[in-house]
Design a protein around this motif. Structure first.
Motif, PDB file in Angstrom:
ATOM      1  N   PRO A  29       0.841  -1.214   0.000  1.00 50.44           N
ATOM      2  CA  PRO A  29       0.000   0.000   0.000  1.00 50.44           C
ATOM      3  C   PRO A  29       0.867   1.251   0.000  1.00 50.44           C
ATOM      4  O   PRO A  29       2.020   1.223   0.418  1.00 50.44           O
ATOM      5  CB  PRO A  29      -0.794  -0.117   1.299  1.00 50.44           C
ATOM      6  N   VAL A  30       0.295   2.319  -0.497  1.00 52.06           N
ATOM      7  CA  VAL A  30       0.949   3.622  -0.468  1.00 52.06           C
ATOM      8  C   VAL A  30      -0.008   4.581   0.235  1.00 52.06           C
ATOM      9  O   VAL A  30      -1.222   4.470   0.077  1.00 52.06           O
ATOM     10  CB  VAL A  30       1.323   4.104  -1.896  1.00 52.06           C
ATOM     11  N   TYR A  31       0.543   5.476   1.039  1.00 47.03           N
ATOM     12  CA  TYR A  31      -0.280   6.354   1.857  1.00 47.03           C
ATOM     13  C   TYR A  31       0.056   7.808   1.569  1.00 47.03           C
ATOM     14  O   TYR A  31       1.218   8.185   1.534  1.00 47.03           O
ATOM     15  CB  TYR A  31      -0.037   6.081   3.346  1.00 47.03           C
ATOM     16  N   SER A  32      -0.978   8.625   1.398  1.00 49.22           N
ATOM     17  CA  SER A  32      -0.751  10.063   1.278  1.00 49.22           C
ATOM     18  C   SER A  32      -0.910  10.680   2.663  1.00 49.22           C
ATOM     19  O   SER A  32      -1.499  10.090   3.559  1.00 49.22           O
ATOM     20  CB  SER A  32      -1.736  10.695   0.291  1.00 49.22           C
ATOM     21  N   ILE A  33      -0.377  11.883   2.817  1.00 47.34           N
ATOM     22  CA  ILE A  33      -0.413  12.574   4.102  1.00 47.34           C
ATOM     23  C   ILE A  33      -1.847  13.046   4.374  1.00 47.34           C
ATOM     24  O   ILE A  33      -2.429  13.762   3.574  1.00 47.34           O
ATOM     25  CB  ILE A  33       0.608  13.726   4.107  1.00 47.34           C
ATOM     26  N   ALA A  34      -2.413  12.595   5.464  1.00 47.80           N
ATOM     27  CA  ALA A  34      -3.811  12.916   5.775  1.00 47.80           C
ATOM     28  C   ALA A  34      -3.994  14.388   6.125  1.00 47.80           C
ATOM     29  O   ALA A  34      -5.005  14.988   5.792  1.00 47.80           O
ATOM     30  CB  ALA A  34      -4.308  12.045   6.923  1.00 47.80           C
ATOM     31  N   GLY A  35      -3.015  14.985   6.766  1.00 51.37           N
ATOM     32  CA  GLY A  35      -3.127  16.371   7.200  1.00 51.37           C
ATOM     33  C   GLY A  35      -2.528  17.349   6.210  1.00 51.37           C
ATOM     34  O   GLY A  35      -2.013  18.386   6.606  1.00 51.37           O
ATOM     35  N   ALA A  77       6.639  17.005 -17.052  1.00 49.40           N
ATOM     36  CA  ALA A  77       6.252  18.352 -16.636  1.00 49.40           C
ATOM     37  C   ALA A  77       4.772  18.553 -16.917  1.00 49.40           C
ATOM     38  O   ALA A  77       4.217  17.979 -17.851  1.00 49.40           O
ATOM     39  CB  ALA A  77       7.077  19.399 -17.378  1.00 49.40           C
ATOM     40  N   GLY A  78       4.131  19.364 -16.089  1.00 49.27           N
ATOM     41  CA  GLY A  78       2.722  19.660 -16.283  1.00 49.27           C
ATOM     42  C   GLY A  78       2.127  20.276 -15.038  1.00 49.27           C
ATOM     43  O   GLY A  78       2.848  20.784 -14.176  1.00 49.27           O
ATOM     44  N   GLU A  79       0.811  20.214 -14.963  1.00 45.66           N
ATOM     45  CA  GLU A  79       0.094  20.718 -13.799  1.00 45.66           C
ATOM     46  C   GLU A  79      -0.681  19.582 -13.162  1.00 45.66           C
ATOM     47  O   GLU A  79      -1.125  18.660 -13.844  1.00 45.66           O
ATOM     48  CB  GLU A  79      -0.854  21.834 -14.198  1.00 45.66           C
ATOM     49  N   ALA A  80      -0.849  19.673 -11.865  1.00 44.05           N
ATOM     50  CA  ALA A  80      -1.588  18.672 -11.111  1.00 44.05           C
ATOM     51  C   ALA A  80      -2.900  19.278 -10.625  1.00 44.05           C
ATOM     52  O   ALA A  80      -2.935  20.429 -10.203  1.00 44.05           O
ATOM     53  CB  ALA A  80      -0.754  18.188  -9.932  1.00 44.05           C
ATOM     54  N   GLN A  81      -3.944  18.500 -10.695  1.00 47.18           N
ATOM     55  CA  GLN A  81      -5.275  18.935 -10.252  1.00 47.18           C
ATOM     56  C   GLN A  81      -5.638  18.207  -8.966  1.00 47.18           C
ATOM     57  O   GLN A  81      -5.471  16.992  -8.868  1.00 47.18           O
ATOM     58  CB  GLN A  81      -6.325  18.625 -11.329  1.00 47.18           C
ATOM     59  N   ALA A  82      -6.152  18.924  -7.996  1.00 45.93           N
ATOM     60  CA  ALA A  82      -6.579  18.318  -6.738  1.00 45.93           C
ATOM     61  C   ALA A  82      -7.701  17.318  -6.990  1.00 45.93           C
ATOM     62  O   ALA A  82      -8.543  17.531  -7.861  1.00 45.93           O
ATOM     63  CB  ALA A  82      -7.043  19.399  -5.767  1.00 45.93           C
ATOM     64  N   THR A  83      -7.707  16.231  -6.231  1.00 47.91           N
ATOM     65  CA  THR A  83      -8.727  15.189  -6.386  1.00 47.91           C
ATOM     66  C   THR A  83      -9.858  15.321  -5.386  1.00 47.91           C
ATOM     67  O   THR A  83     -10.843  14.609  -5.495  1.00 47.91           O
ATOM     68  CB  THR A  83      -8.112  13.788  -6.226  1.00 47.91           C
ATOM     69  N   GLY A  84      -9.708  16.165  -4.386  1.00 50.84           N
ATOM     70  CA  GLY A  84     -10.696  16.260  -3.320  1.00 50.84           C
ATOM     71  C   GLY A  84     -10.263  15.488  -2.082  1.00 50.84           C
ATOM     72  O   GLY A  84     -10.838  15.652  -1.018  1.00 50.84           O
ATOM     73  N   PRO A  86      -7.236  15.074   0.562  1.00 54.40           N
ATOM     74  CA  PRO A  86      -6.049  15.847   0.936  1.00 54.40           C
ATOM     75  C   PRO A  86      -4.746  15.165   0.525  1.00 54.40           C
ATOM     76  O   PRO A  86      -4.554  13.970   0.748  1.00 54.40           O
ATOM     77  CB  PRO A  86      -6.147  15.925   2.464  1.00 54.40           C
ATOM     78  N   GLY A  87      -3.868  15.960  -0.114  1.00 59.15           N
ATOM     79  CA  GLY A  87      -2.555  15.458  -0.500  1.00 59.15           C
ATOM     80  C   GLY A  87      -2.527  14.610  -1.758  1.00 59.15           C
ATOM     81  O   GLY A  87      -1.491  14.053  -2.089  1.00 59.15           O
ATOM     82  N   ARG A  88      -3.638  14.521  -2.468  1.00 59.86           N
ATOM     83  CA  ARG A  88      -3.679  13.707  -3.684  1.00 59.86           C
ATOM     84  C   ARG A  88      -4.060  14.553  -4.890  1.00 59.86           C
ATOM     85  O   ARG A  88      -5.036  15.298  -4.850  1.00 59.86           O
ATOM     86  CB  ARG A  88      -4.667  12.555  -3.537  1.00 59.86           C
ATOM     87  N   PHE A  89      -3.267  14.413  -5.940  1.00 58.68           N
ATOM     88  CA  PHE A  89      -3.471  15.158  -7.170  1.00 58.68           C
ATOM     89  C   PHE A  89      -3.430  14.210  -8.356  1.00 58.68           C
ATOM     90  O   PHE A  89      -2.869  13.123  -8.275  1.00 58.68           O
ATOM     91  CB  PHE A  89      -2.367  16.218  -7.332  1.00 58.68           C
TER      92      PHE A  89
END
Length: 152
Positions: A29-35, A77-84, A86-89
């Motif tokens: 598993p991989v975990y993104s930062i919750a805060g 290279a590019g831009e990242a869009q928020a997924t809704g 936290p910490g995930r794009f």
């Protein structure tokens, strides 16, 4: 029979997709930062380590997230869009997740569930050995092959 031979010949000539450079064990598993707090991490980040053979890149966090990174598959290279979440794009190169940030907002580790993205970023080009070790530990915890990690 002639048609079958022609189909086999055409199939052999079809371009195959390039293999994706994966730098992590996908069974882990991989975990993104919750805060995750975008305001806390806003500004410019320098890529100080990664899995690619190119020069380190940059990440800019602000109203948008822009990236120019050295990945195992080459430069992206590019831009990242928020997924809704936290910490995930989402990017054209797949997911970009914030895996860790040190308490003083000096070092950032990003990755992706599919293993295409994995990088250590810092507020400046110089990173302390203890924060680089912590970043390696975070990548390892998330299934990355840190033996392949190289400092820029």
């Amino acid at each position: 029979m002639r048609r079958l031979g022609l189909l086999v010949l055409l199939a052999a000539c079809t371009a195959r997709p390039e293999p994706v450079a994966v730098t992590r064990d996908l069974s882990r598993p991989v975990y993104s930062i919750a805060g995750f707090d975008a305001a806390r991490l806003s500004g410019d980040w320098v890529q100080v380590a990664g899995f690619g053979d190119c020069a380190g890149g940059r990440l800019q966090v602000g109203a948008r997230v822009a990236y120019d990174l050295c990945l195992a598959s080459g430069r992206a290279a590019g831009e990242a869009q928020a997924t809704g979440v936290p910490g995930r794009f989402e990017t054209q190169d797949g997911g970009l997740w914030v895996l860790w940030a040190d308490a003083d907002n000096r070092t950032l580790v990003i990755g992706a569930p599919d293993g295409r993205i994995g990088a250590v970023l810092n507020r400046g080009a110089d990173i302390s050995p203890d924060r680089l070790t912590a970043a390696r530990d975070i990548l390892s915890f998330n299934g990355y092959d840190v033996e392949r990690l190289r400092a820029y």
